[in-house]
Design an enzyme around this catalytic site. Sequence first.
Site, PDB file in Angstrom:
ATOM      1  N   ASP A  33       0.826  -1.202   0.000  1.00  0.00           N
ATOM      2  CA  ASP A  33       0.000   0.000   0.000  1.00  0.00           C
ATOM      3  C   ASP A  33       0.872   1.268   0.000  1.00  0.00           C
ATOM      4  OD1 ASP A  33      -2.297   1.497   0.196  1.00  0.00           O
ATOM      5  OD2 ASP A  33      -2.937   0.666   2.110  1.00  0.00           O
ATOM      6  N   ASP A  34       0.604   2.175  -0.915  1.00  0.00           N
ATOM      7  CA  ASP A  34       1.269   3.489  -0.910  1.00  0.00           C
ATOM      8  C   ASP A  34       2.788   3.394  -0.930  1.00  0.00           C
ATOM      9  OD1 ASP A  34      -1.348   4.339  -0.651  1.00  0.00           O
ATOM     10  OD2 ASP A  34      -0.895   5.868   0.853  1.00  0.00           O
ATOM     11  N   CYS A  71      -6.056   3.730  -3.647  1.00  0.00           N
ATOM     12  CA  CYS A  71      -6.386   2.470  -2.955  1.00  0.00           C
ATOM     13  C   CYS A  71      -7.641   1.779  -3.473  1.00  0.00           C
ATOM     14  CB  CYS A  71      -6.572   2.717  -1.461  1.00  0.00           C
ATOM     15  SG  CYS A  71      -5.215   3.556  -0.647  1.00  0.00           S
ATOM     16  N   ARG A  75      -8.072  -1.662  -5.919  1.00  0.00           N
ATOM     17  CA  ARG A  75      -8.561  -2.939  -5.371  1.00  0.00           C
ATOM     18  C   ARG A  75      -9.778  -3.428  -6.145  1.00  0.00           C
ATOM     19  NH1 ARG A  75      -5.315  -3.018  -0.567  1.00  0.00           N
ATOM     20  NH2 ARG A  75      -4.218  -1.076  -0.995  1.00  0.00           N
ATOM     21  N   LYS A 128      -6.098  -5.708   3.631  1.00  0.00           N
ATOM     22  CA  LYS A 128      -7.009  -4.573   3.416  1.00  0.00           C
ATOM     23  C   LYS A 128      -8.001  -4.850   2.293  1.00  0.00           C
ATOM     24  CE  LYS A 128      -6.293   0.161   1.680  1.00  0.00           C
ATOM     25  NZ  LYS A 128      -5.415   1.339   1.817  1.00  0.00           N
ATOM     26  N   HIS A 130     -11.374  -2.658   1.468  1.00  0.00           N
ATOM     27  CA  HIS A 130     -11.545  -1.287   0.972  1.00  0.00           C
ATOM     28  C   HIS A 130     -12.277  -1.174  -0.363  1.00  0.00           C
ATOM     29  CE1 HIS A 130      -9.528   2.972   1.098  1.00  0.00           C
ATOM     30  NE2 HIS A 130     -10.700   2.950   1.717  1.00  0.00           N
ATOM     31  N   HIS A 224       1.522   2.468   3.921  1.00  0.00           N
ATOM     32  CA  HIS A 224       0.550   3.566   4.021  1.00  0.00           C
ATOM     33  C   HIS A 224       0.761   4.289   5.360  1.00  0.00           C
ATOM     34  CE1 HIS A 224      -3.388   5.554   4.102  1.00  0.00           C
ATOM     35  NE2 HIS A 224      -3.684   5.051   2.914  1.00  0.00           N
ATOM     36  N   ASN A 326      -0.699   1.969  -5.554  1.00  0.00           N
ATOM     37  CA  ASN A 326      -0.547   3.301  -6.153  1.00  0.00           C
ATOM     38  C   ASN A 326       0.867   3.769  -5.855  1.00  0.00           C
ATOM     39  OD1 ASN A 326      -2.749   3.886  -3.562  1.00  0.00           O
ATOM     40  ND2 ASN A 326      -0.714   4.756  -3.410  1.00  0.00           N
ATOM     41  N   LYS A 408       0.664   9.199  -5.849  1.00  0.00           N
ATOM     42  CA  LYS A 408      -0.691   8.712  -5.585  1.00  0.00           C
ATOM     43  C   LYS A 408      -1.690   9.826  -5.888  1.00  0.00           C
ATOM     44  CE  LYS A 408      -3.396   7.318  -1.476  1.00  0.00           C
ATOM     45  NZ  LYS A 408      -3.302   7.040  -0.013  1.00  0.00           N
TER      46      LYS A 408
HETATM   47 CA   LIG Z   1      -2.901   2.939  -1.401  1.00  0.00          CA
END
Ligand SMILES: [Ca+2]
Length: 557
Positions: A33-34, A71, A75, A128, A130, A224, A326, A408
């Site tokens: 993530d991130d 995010c 997904r 995650k 989301h 993240h 991202n 992002k």
């Molecule tokens: Ca993300």
Amino acid sequence: MNRFRIVALLLAAAIATRSFAAEPPNIILIMSDDMGFSDLGCYGGEISTPNLDALAAGGLRFTQFYNTARCCPTRASLLTGLYPHQAGVGHMMADWNRPGYRGDLSPQSRTVAEVMRTAGYRTYMTGKWHVTRHLGDGPKHNWPRQRGFDRFYGMISGGGSFYDPYMLCRDNTLVSPFADPDYRPETYYFTDAITDHATRFLSDHAREHADKPFLLYVGYTAAHWPMHALPEDVAKYRGKYDAGYEPVRAARFEKAAKLGLIDPAQKLSPAPHRWADVKNQPREAACMEVYAGMVERMDRGVGRIVAELRRTGRLDNTLIVYLQDNGGCAEGMGRGVTKGRTDGPRAATPTLPPIALGVLPSGLVPPQTRDGFPVRQGPNVMPGPADTYVAYGEGWANVSNTPFREYKHWVHEGGISTPFVVHWPAGFAARGELRRTAGHLIDIAPTLYDVAGAAYPAGAPPLEGRSLRPAFADGPVAREALFWEHEGNRAVRVGPWKLVAKHGGAWELYDIGTDRVEANDLSAAQPDRVREMAARYAAWAARAQVEPWPVVAEKKK
Ligand SMILES: [Ca+2]
């Protein structure tokens, strides 16, 4: 012929058939993530990621793989093989009552878990989720168990404390990390909890469902915000970032070029900040130390997943894919003076009443720790522990995205470029090679259905991507175009050409083949190409349920 001989012959025949029939592979999708293009060691980074590096050395690295810059849309696209708006998640979790923007996976879409089940796969997920606006007590039709996963442990929402995660859930039940009879670690840390459940699902599978293949989707929230890492993980990086952004970025550029991942003839994109101008350098350096610790802990989790596959004899015929949702994140969460939050060091003793262990966390940014310390935010907070909640900021995000532009949210290369590591010893012969064909999230579902022999249902929305399997054998993957839209930022790529614009801005045209840092805008020189590609984008946007930004919510009747 005696009975034993007949049995022996039958057994030999069965073994022979088995070795010649291509068994469908197990599949593990790992997404972090991130994070940026150059954070991993095998993509040029200085962060220690030996386990992902080993997967790359034993498999493939794609140099031009794309996500959707954020995010939720990523997904939704990964799960369905559709562009995010087609899956009902064109933005985040708000419901604007427009088909592309429901903040909830569309009921017409089919998830990879739903489809792989029809091919005989068991399906597991940790991490995650989301892709639904329905958290907590809302309807659960778009929770993992209802969208095809046999087992789930993770976070229904999109973020939260690593020490006390928000909307933590086992199967269909929200749980407090500290009052979970099924999981009692010495120290709760979300990255480890994700890994522990991934390996638990794998060992349970080997014991209870050894005859079936599996799909496991691991959605790590590292790295993240908030910058939360265990002290022993940060210790290794102490002092490593004291010289600031510039030397790290230069080293990453040089290493990524040496690895063949980027073209050394191109220049680095402009830097948004100079280290010399940073006011609180110790705090800024600490942000990257913690970030690196978060990434390394995640990598160690990948190592434990691989070890469990090896232990259960499944490593060879498991297709493992690693990617990021991202680009590096320039959001300012908790970095400035924050209303109602304490800046600076922690008080000597707790100042608030403790929270009972069975109570569910109250929000994405918790007001306090369980033991009564207020959660601190502001320019003087040193990140890492549970009572802090800050992001690592634009300067480091630019380092993460070396050598590309933007972050992002944006669909310039820094926002949408991800490593893509593929490991499958039984599936292809290549070891440690690069693949330069462009790929996108929409390709993952078709690739899985291809290798598993799964039939995508005829009535479902047509898949947008292509199977990447030919690329595993270094063959071509034919496609017309790839498209992006997020918050009015938009792009289309046709062959090496990319037409891209920021929200409210004019189209820019780049030849990604020679200019992936998007430095030399050719739009004025090639108006015909701009017109043709802009028309393609408009046709896609109309087809894919993309609305002009900002999206105006349709009134509900
Ligand atoms: Ca993300």
